[in-house]
Each structure stands twice: as structure tokens, then as C-alpha cells.
Design an enzyme around this catalytic site. Structure first.
Site, PDB file in Angstrom:
ATOM      1  N   GLY A  29      68.017  59.552  50.184  1.00  0.00           N
ATOM      2  CA  GLY A  29      68.443  60.309  51.178  1.00  0.00           C
ATOM      3  C   GLY A  29      67.592  60.566  52.313  1.00  0.00           C
ATOM      4  CG  HIS A  57      68.241  55.495  55.022  1.00  0.00           C
ATOM      5  ND1 HIS A  57      67.352  56.697  55.297  1.00  0.00           N
ATOM      6  CD2 HIS A  57      67.577  55.165  53.592  1.00  0.00           C
ATOM      7  CE1 HIS A  57      66.791  56.932  54.591  1.00  0.00           C
ATOM      8  NE2 HIS A  57      66.494  55.979  53.562  1.00  0.00           N
ATOM      9  CG  MET A 113      63.453  55.062  62.483  1.00  0.00           C
ATOM     10  SD  MET A 113      65.253  55.424  62.994  1.00  0.00           S
ATOM     11  CE  MET A 113      65.096  55.762  64.550  1.00  0.00           C
ATOM     12  CD  GLU A 139      60.310  42.549  57.412  1.00  0.00           C
ATOM     13  OE1 GLU A 139      60.406  41.220  57.056  1.00  0.00           O
ATOM     14  OE2 GLU A 139      60.398  43.072  58.325  1.00  0.00           O
ATOM     15  CG  PHE A 161      71.283  58.699  54.842  1.00  0.00           C
ATOM     16  CD1 PHE A 161      70.356  58.040  53.827  1.00  0.00           C
ATOM     17  CD2 PHE A 161      72.574  58.786  54.624  1.00  0.00           C
ATOM     18  CE1 PHE A 161      70.900  57.840  52.455  1.00  0.00           C
ATOM     19  CE2 PHE A 161      72.962  58.552  53.271  1.00  0.00           C
ATOM     20  CZ  PHE A 161      72.265  58.020  52.148  1.00  0.00           C
ATOM     21  CG  HIS A 162      65.561  57.034  58.494  1.00  0.00           C
ATOM     22  ND1 HIS A 162      65.571  55.802  58.672  1.00  0.00           N
ATOM     23  CD2 HIS A 162      64.933  57.332  57.630  1.00  0.00           C
ATOM     24  CE1 HIS A 162      64.850  55.202  57.669  1.00  0.00           C
ATOM     25  NE2 HIS A 162      64.406  56.378  56.848  1.00  0.00           N
ATOM     26  CB  VAL A 207      65.634  50.825  62.118  1.00  0.00           C
ATOM     27  CG1 VAL A 207      66.045  51.508  63.289  1.00  0.00           C
ATOM     28  CG2 VAL A 207      66.482  49.685  61.642  1.00  0.00           C
TER      29      VAL A 207
HETATM   30  P1  AMP Z   1      64.297  55.467  50.910  1.00  0.00           P
HETATM   31  O1  AMP Z   1      65.229  56.304  51.092  1.00  0.00           O
HETATM   32  O2  AMP Z   1      62.934  55.854  51.807  1.00  0.00           O
HETATM   33  O3  AMP Z   1      63.937  55.064  49.774  1.00  0.00           O
HETATM   34  O4  AMP Z   1      64.785  54.040  51.391  1.00  0.00           O
HETATM   35  C1  AMP Z   1      66.073  53.501  51.179  1.00  0.00           C
HETATM   36  C2  AMP Z   1      66.155  52.151  51.575  1.00  0.00           C
HETATM   37  O5  AMP Z   1      66.255  52.079  52.966  1.00  0.00           O
HETATM   38  C3  AMP Z   1      64.735  51.352  51.014  1.00  0.00           C
HETATM   39  O6  AMP Z   1      65.349  49.989  50.978  1.00  0.00           O
HETATM   40  C4  AMP Z   1      63.902  50.937  52.455  1.00  0.00           C
HETATM   41  O7  AMP Z   1      63.122  50.163  52.716  1.00  0.00           O
HETATM   42  C5  AMP Z   1      64.987  51.264  53.382  1.00  0.00           C
HETATM   43  N1  AMP Z   1      64.269  51.702  54.819  1.00  0.00           N
HETATM   44  C6  AMP Z   1      63.769  52.866  54.831  1.00  0.00           C
HETATM   45  N2  AMP Z   1      63.073  52.982  56.156  1.00  0.00           N
HETATM   46  C7  AMP Z   1      63.511  51.890  56.703  1.00  0.00           C
HETATM   47  C8  AMP Z   1      63.584  51.408  58.154  1.00  0.00           C
HETATM   48  N3  AMP Z   1      62.856  52.349  59.249  1.00  0.00           N
HETATM   49  N4  AMP Z   1      64.225  50.295  58.503  1.00  0.00           N
HETATM   50  C9  AMP Z   1      64.828  49.631  57.597  1.00  0.00           C
HETATM   51  N5  AMP Z   1      65.039  49.974  56.304  1.00  0.00           N
HETATM   52  C10 AMP Z   1      64.504  51.188  55.841  1.00  0.00           C
END
Ligand code: AMP
Length: 294
Positions: free
Chosen positions: A8, A14, A164, A128, A10-11, A156
Site C-alpha cells: 500500500g 505501484h 519511488m 525490479e 501507492f506511488h 520508477v
Molecule cells: P511495496 O508496496 O513497497 O511492497 O511494493 C509493491 C510492489 O511494487 C513490489 O513489487 C515493488 O518492487 C514494487 N515497487 C515499489 N517501488 C517501485 C518503484 N519505484 N518502481 C517500480 N516498482 C516499484
């Protein structure tokens, strides 16, 4: 069915995963679950940013069909007793280099297994940047014959290069300093592209220019590694594709970032397709052999 598991807050990172799922799949499920077993520190878990209403609006805007946001007791009922853990060289490597801490990957693999069983998607999307996660999930999927296709999408970034992350909201006045992670990765990538392939030299040159570990710097380097892209073993010299990985504490926030740098021409394999197209006498082996640069 495409599935985007998240914690969650979100940015745009996500959103890019949701967007890809929307483009590529008939149905899109997004989950939000701040997984307590993935945190080594209870305080970090408690203060992890949460904003479900805003997240619901974003998921809807990105075309998600279902937003699944279970509560902790729903996922971990009393007498919960089973975990999924990935062991072996790859994970040992991640642990030794500091990319993951004990327990984190087991917590992550267990929750991903549960979510996959609940949602039953065909394709799962990861970013990634969180290298230990997708590496462990890819290995788990292969070892346990999971039917899902795992997709890993590019990071991103903010305009200044900072990856992010939901955690960025906690950076406060250290926000500007956090860009140092991307600066180190970029410096190593450009020195590598210019022909420096010695890992120690690349590391020393990039880190010496950066404002780490100074008393008021607010940035503490946790690890910087140049890893073989296939084995994730730290390399002493770059001879094949690598991943640059960095982790640092900025103020009291842990951040990580990775980059897949371009190789210098001197060690970049010649384009095998172009070589094959050049004529039947060109063998596949020689077409794949790295060519010296002029
Ligand atoms: P999180 O909510 O931080 O657990 O992330 C959920 C998914 O979003 C994971 O697969 C992360 O690798 C991906 N994610 C987080 N930050 C970024 C980003 N800046 N760019 C692309 N994917 C992201």
C-alpha cells in the site's frame, strides 16, 4: 488474471505495475497487506505509511477490478504454523551481502504463497528495485512448480533519480540526501561504461565522492555490491552482465536501489542476431563470443 501484491501507500511505481497488468490481462487484482512477518523491527512495522482510501482511488483509476486488503488475523489466524522459506546459495549470497536480513525472505515468501493461493492469478507483477523479493519468488516458483508467470518491471524514479518508495514520506528534511543512492549507482554505471571493469576501483571511485557516514550527513551506507546477474555472486571484475545494488539508512529510513548498467563495448557481446545474419559461415559460437573494441 494479473496480480499486483503490495504493502500500500501507492506511488507511481505501484501504478506502473497496475498499468502493465491492466494492459496485459483480462482481470486485475491488487492486494494491500502490510506484512508483519517481513519486518525485523516492530517500530518500522507500526509506522509503515498506510492510506487505504487514497490507495483505493488510485487502484480504481489504474483499472484494478479487485482491491484485496485483508486484516492481519485473517491472514495469520491463531495457531498459524507453516512458513515457506527459500534457502541455498542464492539466498545465502543475498544475506551475506546484506541485501536481506534473516527472516525477511521467509516472511515474504510465505505471504506471497498465501496470496497466490487465495487470488490464483496467472501473472504476478514485481518491481525490479526490490531485488531480493523477485529473486526469491522466481526461485520459489521454479522449485515448487508454481504455475504463475513472474514479471519484473523497471524502477520508477523521482525527477532527481530517487527510486519511488512508500518509505520516502518518512525522509523529511533528509529527502534531498536520499538521492545519493542513485548517484552512486549512476557514477559506477558511467565509469563502467567508460571502460573501468575492476570492481574495487569502481566501488572506491563512486563511494569516495559521496557524503556517507559523516556525522551530520544523515546517510549510512549499509551495502554496495556489484553482483553477477545470474548467480548474484559479488564480482571482482566485470566480465558479464551485472547488477549494482545499494542499501543505505537515510536518517532512520532504510532505502535500497539497484541498476543494471550497460557494459563497456570492450566486453559487450556482439549482437548475435546481426552476426548470424552476416552469413552461414559465421558459427553461433563465434557470433556469441565477446568482440574486442577498436
Ligand atoms: P511495496 O508496496 O513497497 O511492497 O511494493 C509493491 C510492489 O511494487 C513490489 O513489487 C515493488 O518492487 C514494487 N515497487 C515499489 N517501488 C517501485 C518503484 N519505484 N518502481 C517500480 N516498482 C516499484
Amino acid at each position: 488474471m494479473g496480480f499486483v501484491p503490495t504493502m500500500g501507500a501507492f506511488h507511481a511505481g505501484h501504478e506502473s505495475l497496475m498499468n502493465a497488468a491492466r494492459r496485459e490481462c483480462d482481470h486485475v487484482v491488487v492486494s494491500i497487506f502490510v506484512n508483519p512477518t517481513q519486518f525485523t523491527d516492530n517500530t518500522e512495522f507500526g509506522r509503515y505509511p498506510r492510506d487505504e482510501e487514497q490507495d483505493a482511488r488510485i487502484a480504481e483509476r489504474q483499472g484494478a477490478d479487485v482491491l484485496f486488503a485483508p486484516e492481519v488475523p485473517e491472514i495469520y489466524p491463531s495457531r498459524f504454523a507453516t512458513t515457506v522459506s527459500v534457502a541455498g546459495e542464492l539466498v545465502e549470497m543475498l544475506r551475506r551481502t546484506g541485501l536481506t536480513k534473516d527472516g525477511q525472505l521467509t516472511g515474504m515468501c510465505t505471504i506471497i504463497t498465501k496470496l497466490l493461493n487465495i487470488v490464483q492469478p496467472d501473472v504476478v507483477y514485481f518491481g525490479e528495485k526490490d531485488l531480493p523479493h523477485w529473486v526469491a519468488v522466481e526461485r520459489m516458483a521454479r522449485d515448487l512448480n508454481l504455475p504463475q508467470q513472474i514479471k519484473v518491471l523497471p524502477t520508477v524514479r523521482e525527477p532527481d533519480g530517487l527510486a519511488m518508495s512508500s518509505r520516502n514520506v518518512h525522509l523529511g528534511e533528509n529527502r534531498k540526501k536520499a538521492v545519493v543512492l542513485h548517484q552512486v549507482l549512476s557514477a559506477v554505471a558511467s565509469n563502467l561504461k567508460a571502460g573501468e571493469t575492476d570492481a574495487a576501483a569502481l566501488r572506491a571511485r563512486a563511494l569516495s565522492t559521496m557524503d556517507f557516514n559523516v556525522p551530520d550527513g544523515g546517510v549510512t551506507l549499509e551495502y554496495f555490491e556489484i553482483l553477477d546477474r545470474d548467480t548474484l555472486e559479488p564480482v571482482t571484475a566485470v566480465r558479464a552482465p551485472v547488477i549494482l545494488a545499494i542499501g543505505a539508512r537515510v536518517g532512520d529510513v532504510s532505502l535500497l536501489d539497484i541498476l543494471r548498467p550497460e557494459l563497456p563495448e570492450s566486453i559487450r557481446p556482439a549482437d548475435p542476431m546481426a552476426a548470424l545474419a552476416a552469413g552461414p559461415r559465421q558459427s553461433r559460437e563465434s557470433a556469441l563470443t565477446p568482440q574486442p573494441s577498436n
